[in-house]
Design a protein around this motif. Structure first.
Motif, PDB file in Angstrom:
ATOM      1  N   TYR A 480       0.834  -1.202   0.000  1.00 30.38           N
ATOM      2  CA  TYR A 480       0.000   0.000   0.000  1.00 30.38           C
ATOM      3  C   TYR A 480       0.870   1.255   0.000  1.00 30.38           C
ATOM      4  CZ  TYR A 480      -4.733  -1.912   0.579  1.00 30.38           C
ATOM      5  OH  TYR A 480      -5.942  -2.514   0.369  1.00 30.38           O
ATOM      6  N   ASP A 481       0.401   2.284  -0.689  1.00 32.09           N
ATOM      7  CA  ASP A 481       1.103   3.553  -0.795  1.00 32.09           C
ATOM      8  C   ASP A 481       1.191   4.227   0.572  1.00 32.09           C
ATOM      9  OD1 ASP A 481       2.125   6.015  -1.424  1.00 32.09           O
ATOM     10  OD2 ASP A 481       0.480   6.615  -2.759  1.00 32.09           O
ATOM     11  N   ARG A 482       2.397   4.417   1.060  1.00 36.35           N
ATOM     12  CA  ARG A 482       2.597   5.030   2.373  1.00 36.35           C
ATOM     13  C   ARG A 482       2.274   6.523   2.361  1.00 36.35           C
ATOM     14  NH1 ARG A 482       2.483  -0.242   3.062  1.00 36.35           N
ATOM     15  NH2 ARG A 482       3.275  -0.810   5.125  1.00 36.35           N
ATOM     16  N   ASN A 483       2.119   7.115   1.192  1.00 37.59           N
ATOM     17  CA  ASN A 483       1.756   8.524   1.097  1.00 37.59           C
ATOM     18  C   ASN A 483       0.257   8.721   0.872  1.00 37.59           C
ATOM     19  OD1 ASN A 483       4.467   9.515   1.317  1.00 37.59           O
ATOM     20  ND2 ASN A 483       4.807   8.833  -0.787  1.00 37.59           N
ATOM     21  N   GLY A 484      -0.471   7.623   0.786  1.00 36.69           N
ATOM     22  CA  GLY A 484      -1.901   7.700   0.560  1.00 36.69           C
ATOM     23  C   GLY A 484      -2.681   7.613   1.854  1.00 36.69           C
ATOM     24  N   PRO A 485      -4.001   7.410   1.742  1.00 39.52           N
ATOM     25  CA  PRO A 485      -4.836   7.320   2.952  1.00 39.52           C
ATOM     26  C   PRO A 485      -4.422   6.157   3.845  1.00 39.52           C
ATOM     27  CG  PRO A 485      -6.201   7.606   0.988  1.00 39.52           C
ATOM     28  CD  PRO A 485      -4.803   7.339   0.512  1.00 39.52           C
ATOM     29  N   GLN A 486      -4.630   6.341   5.144  1.00 39.65           N
ATOM     30  CA  GLN A 486      -4.423   5.246   6.078  1.00 39.65           C
ATOM     31  C   GLN A 486      -5.633   4.318   6.052  1.00 39.65           C
ATOM     32  OE1 GLN A 486      -3.734   7.578   9.642  1.00 39.65           O
ATOM     33  NE2 GLN A 486      -1.515   7.489   9.362  1.00 39.65           N
TER      34      GLN A 486
END
Length: 853
Positions: A480-486
């Motif tokens: 999962y993108d660490r800069n995207g939503p949690q």
């Protein structure tokens, strides 16, 4: 070499009740069974992984399986305000759970009325008793309530508070007799309550019983003497002893089991019930008539609260309302996390409310909810909270908008308006979006695309899958993108309540913790199930009207929730070798609430050999009715399923050893709500793959894999199926790779090569105790003999503390026996490098105390 003394060792041992650290209850670190599989686990205590959120694990409450009324809400009277209606449930009448009662030969009539004499506008129905006046001084006529399950559970020596709103047209008053008895009509109290009703206006009358005997078949009778008309409403019987002795409170044993989980948050009031409901039967503005779950209906005096139809098929009283949810969250030390409707239905429904004024009203309602939770007692809604007994704010920090919407574009358009309004007035509140009802597929992908592009803070994911999926998808959040939503994993469970399901869930949870930088909240669902009203399984806590018990998953969740740790410690474990076997199995045809015709079925081996060929010119003798459902016959050279109500009508043919083949079939939808189900890799009725074209009311198409009767989605899109049109379907299977063609064009494909890894682990650090918490799941039949290496840069205490869940993978915790319970022991012989054998089918938490070298 370490610097722990023998006194340290004995102190650690005594914490678990072990009198001698040299004679532990657990298995010796040096012991290894001959049949154990060999593993290695390397841990680097000198490095730091992601911090684990203080809110990592919590609970999700939904009023399903009678979780509220008849469950954790301690009210014993069912249908206390006579609001049950066949509009909400076809089996209901206004007197559901009530029967008329005659004492001493008295007669009369009992009728539920809705007229100007009602208690109030939101509590519209009441019971009118017209009394004939016969039966003498001892005569009385009224009604008896049987509560839930087999009756009301009453305990000897305990107090029970009775109340009723009543009025009488007799100027001299009317005697009201209230009794508690069991199913055999034996009295459960020393004497009845005798109340005198006076005046033809609504007044609340109260009294208290002390039970002189215990019963699980208790009945409450309310009967009036003399002649005239008596009106009754809000007939209530509440145990005096509730959780923390709260009035209008929670059933004590259920609340205590929830509190024992030490949940970090409480998500409420539900999932599917959030967006659905019934309508008021009178003229009102649309925002009052649209009966999704509206929080304002659930606060204030209980006699002034509305009732509503529950998505799960029964009536809910709202006695357990938003104030009680907030208060319960506070009582158990959990963060409150309410979810509000977004005016887009979910959970298999597809409806959008287009009225902009209605949307504006719901957005304002949400702002008012935040004020109710956090506003000062001088504010409009903060004053309401204070009047209910809580002048201090509840400290709301997170709020969810919507639940499992199938229309991501429409949902996100409305979510954006909620989010904009909330952030403008309450920028400190985290506004949570969602990703629909599945772990993958077109709805999930589009929802996540919209959430990422809008920089949403957090996304609520929901999925229920088979154990193999959980074992195979431990790495789900690694990419999962660490800069995207949690991520808020708001609902998840493996589809059964056996211990093997819990093992799979535990294995998956190690992946949640390993990805604690992206997964911030997680809650198993559903939370509660009344054994006599089960609508969904699995469930975490089971109960009847007398007692409650935790499922095997309850024990698993409790172990994780009470041993979280503060940060992940980097670690690495060896894996189990995976067998390289192709997808193997026969073929099948099926339908779901649809009539369809199939023809020209061929199966061709990869080398060109024809394995199977049927144009149905010779009947259907080569096919087996796998499920026994539906109405199949051969007509005009086609195999037709006629029944548009039957679900999963699968018929099968061929050899279960087939692999590397092409399946070709033509299909035509004749009528009904969905499309086609073409199966491959069929080994039996619970294990197969099928191409589900036009599923979910002809809204989407997917390939599903069924394992042990539960299905998971592998690939999908929004293809819909037209009635009367012939479709050409081809499925190509090569090894574990599958490619699907619709009318000669590639529709999609997948490779089912994920390993259901049975050995999973994660390590976290407890700053308060200085311990590493080594969490190991061994979900296989053999023991796991494991070399554990902690490196040379720490000093290691020679004794570790163990908590273990272990048992038969088919074990189920029931009211009569709970075979899966934690055992605690100590483990000597621990060092910087040592060997431990993890039992078959086990979850082990090993607490190792370390210090910097």
């Amino acid at each position: 070499m370490n610097d722990f003394s023998r006194r340290d060792v004995l102190r650690i041992a005594s914490a678990f009740g072990v009198t001698s650290a040299l004679a532990p209850l657990g298995v010796s670190a040096a012991t290894a069974a001959a049949d154990a599989s060999g593993y290695s686990l390397s841990i680097d205590p000198t490095r730091r992984g992601p911090a684990i959120s203080d809110t990592m694990y919590g609970i999700f409450f939904e009023d399903i399986n009678r979780a509220a009324d008849g469950g954790i809400y301690a009210e014993l009277v069912q249908n206390r305000s006579f609001e049950y209606s066949p509009v909400d449930n076809s089996s209901y009448t206004p007197l559901t759970a009530w029967t008329t009662t005659s004492i001493g030969g008295a007669t009369g009539t009992a009728e539920v009325i809705d007229d100007a004499d009602r208690l109030n506008e939101r509590n519209r129905h009441y019971l009118r008793l017209d009394l004939d006046g016969n039966g003498g001084a001892a005569g009385a006529y009224g009604v008896t309530n049987a509560g839930y399950n087999s009756g009301m559970c009453l305990e000897r020596g305990k107090k029970y508070d009775f109340s009723v709103w009543a009025r009488t047209d007799r100027e001299r008053g009317t005697p009201l007799t209230v009794t508690l008895s069991d199913e055999s009509e034996a009295s459960l109290t020393a004497k009845p309550l005798r109340l005198e009703l006076r005046g033809d206006r609504w007044v609340k009358y109260t009294g208290t019983f002390v039970a002189r005997a215990s019963s699980t078949t208790g009945r409450l009778t309310v009967a009036a003497g003399g002649a005239g008309t008596v009106r009754l409403d809000m007939v209530s019987l509440f145990p005096r002893e509730t959780y923390l002795n709260r009035p209008n409170g929670m059933r004590k044993d259920l609340a205590e089991k929830i509190a024992a989980l030490e949940p970090a948050f409480l998500r409420f009031p539900g999932g599917c019930i959030v967006n659905t409901g019934s309508m008021y039967p009178y003229e009102a503005p649309d925002w009052e008539r649209y009966r999704s779950y509206q929080w304002k209906d659930t606060i204030g005096p209980v006699e002034q609260r509305a009732t509503n139809a529950n998505f799960w098929g029964y009536n809910q009283s709202y006695g357990l309302g938003y104030y009680e949810y907030f208060r319960f969250a506070e009582d158990i030390g959990a963060m409150p996390l309410p979810v509000v409707p977004a005016l887009v239905t979910g959970c298999g429904e597809n409806h959008v409310t287009e009225d902009p004024e209605l949307l504006r009203h719901y957005v304002q309602d949400t702002l008012d909810l935040i004020e109710f939770a956090n506003g000062p007692a001088t504010s409009t809604w903060g004053r309401k909270r204070a009047e209910m007994g809580h002048p201090e704010p509840f400290g709301l920090t997170h709020i969810g908008v919507g639940n499992e919407e199938n229309l991501p574009e429409a949902f996100f358009e409305r979510f954006t308006q909620f989010r904009k309004a909330i952030e403008a007035e309450y920028p400190e509140i985290t506004v949570i979006s969602n990703s629909g009802p599945d772990d993958s597929g077109p709805i999930f992908e589009r929802a996540w695309e919209l959430n990422r592009s809008a920089n949403v803070d957090m996304v609520d994911e929901h999925y229920y899958n088979n154990p193999q999926w959980f074992l195979a998808n431990n790495d789900r959040y690694d990419s999962y993108d660490r800069n995207g939503p949690q991520v808020f994993l708001g609902e998840y469970a493996s589809k059964d309540n056996r211990f093997f399901n819990s093992l799979a869930e535990a294995a998956y949870m190690t992946g949640l913790e390993r990805n604690a930088d992206i997964v911030k909240l997680a809650s198993y669902a559903p939370l509660l199930a009344n054994v006599d009203y089960v609508q969904w399984r699995p469930d975490l806590i089971w109960f009847d009207n007398r007692t409650s018990w935790g499922s095997t998953s309850y024990e698993t969740q409790k172990l994780f929730m009470t041993n979280v740790g503060d940060e992940v410690v980097p670690s690495d474990a060896s894996s189990t070798p995976a067998p390289e076997t192709p997808i193997t199995g026969a073929i099948g045809l099926s339908t779901w609430a649809t009539s369809a015709a199939y023809d020209d079925v061929t199966v061709t081996a990869a080398d060109g050999r024809t394995l199977f060929d049927d144009d149905f010119s010779g009947g259907d003798a080569r096919w087996t009715r796998a499920t026994g459902r539906g109405s199949w016959s051969v007509e005009n050279g086609a195999y037709i399923q006629h029944d548009t109500a039957a679900e999963n009508t699968m018929v099968t043919a061929g050899d279960p050893t087939w692999s590397n083949y092409d399946l070709h079939v033509t299909a035509t939808k004749r009528s009904g709500s969905e499309g086609f189900l073409v199966a491959f890799g069929v080994t039996d009725t619970g294990n197969y793959y099928w191409w589900n074209l036009g599923g979910w009311g002809n809204t989407r198409s997917v390939v599903e894999k069924a394992t042990g009767g539960t299905r998971q989605t592998l690939v999908g899109d929004d293809t819909r199926i037209e009635t009367g049109r012939e479709y050409d379907l081809r499925i190509e299977i090569r090894g574990r790779q599958v490619t699907l063609f619709l009318d000669g064009k590639k529709w999609g494909g997948f490779t089912d090569d994920k390993v259901a890894e049975p050995f999973r682990q994660v390590v976290t650090r407890d700053h308060d105790t200085g311990e590493l918490i080594v969490k190991v799941v061994n979900a296989q039949d053999s023991q796991a003999r494991t070399r554990i290496d902690l490196g040379k840069q720490v000093r290691v205490a020679p004794v570790a503390r163990l908590t273990t869940l272990q048992g038969d993978p088919d074990a189920v915790n029931t009211v009569d026996a709970q075979p899966i319970r934690p055992s605690q022991s100590t483990l000597p012989g621990v060092s910087n490098s040592f060997t431990h054998t993890f039992p078959a089918h086990s979850i082990t938490f090993m607490r190792i105390r370390v210090k910097s070298a």
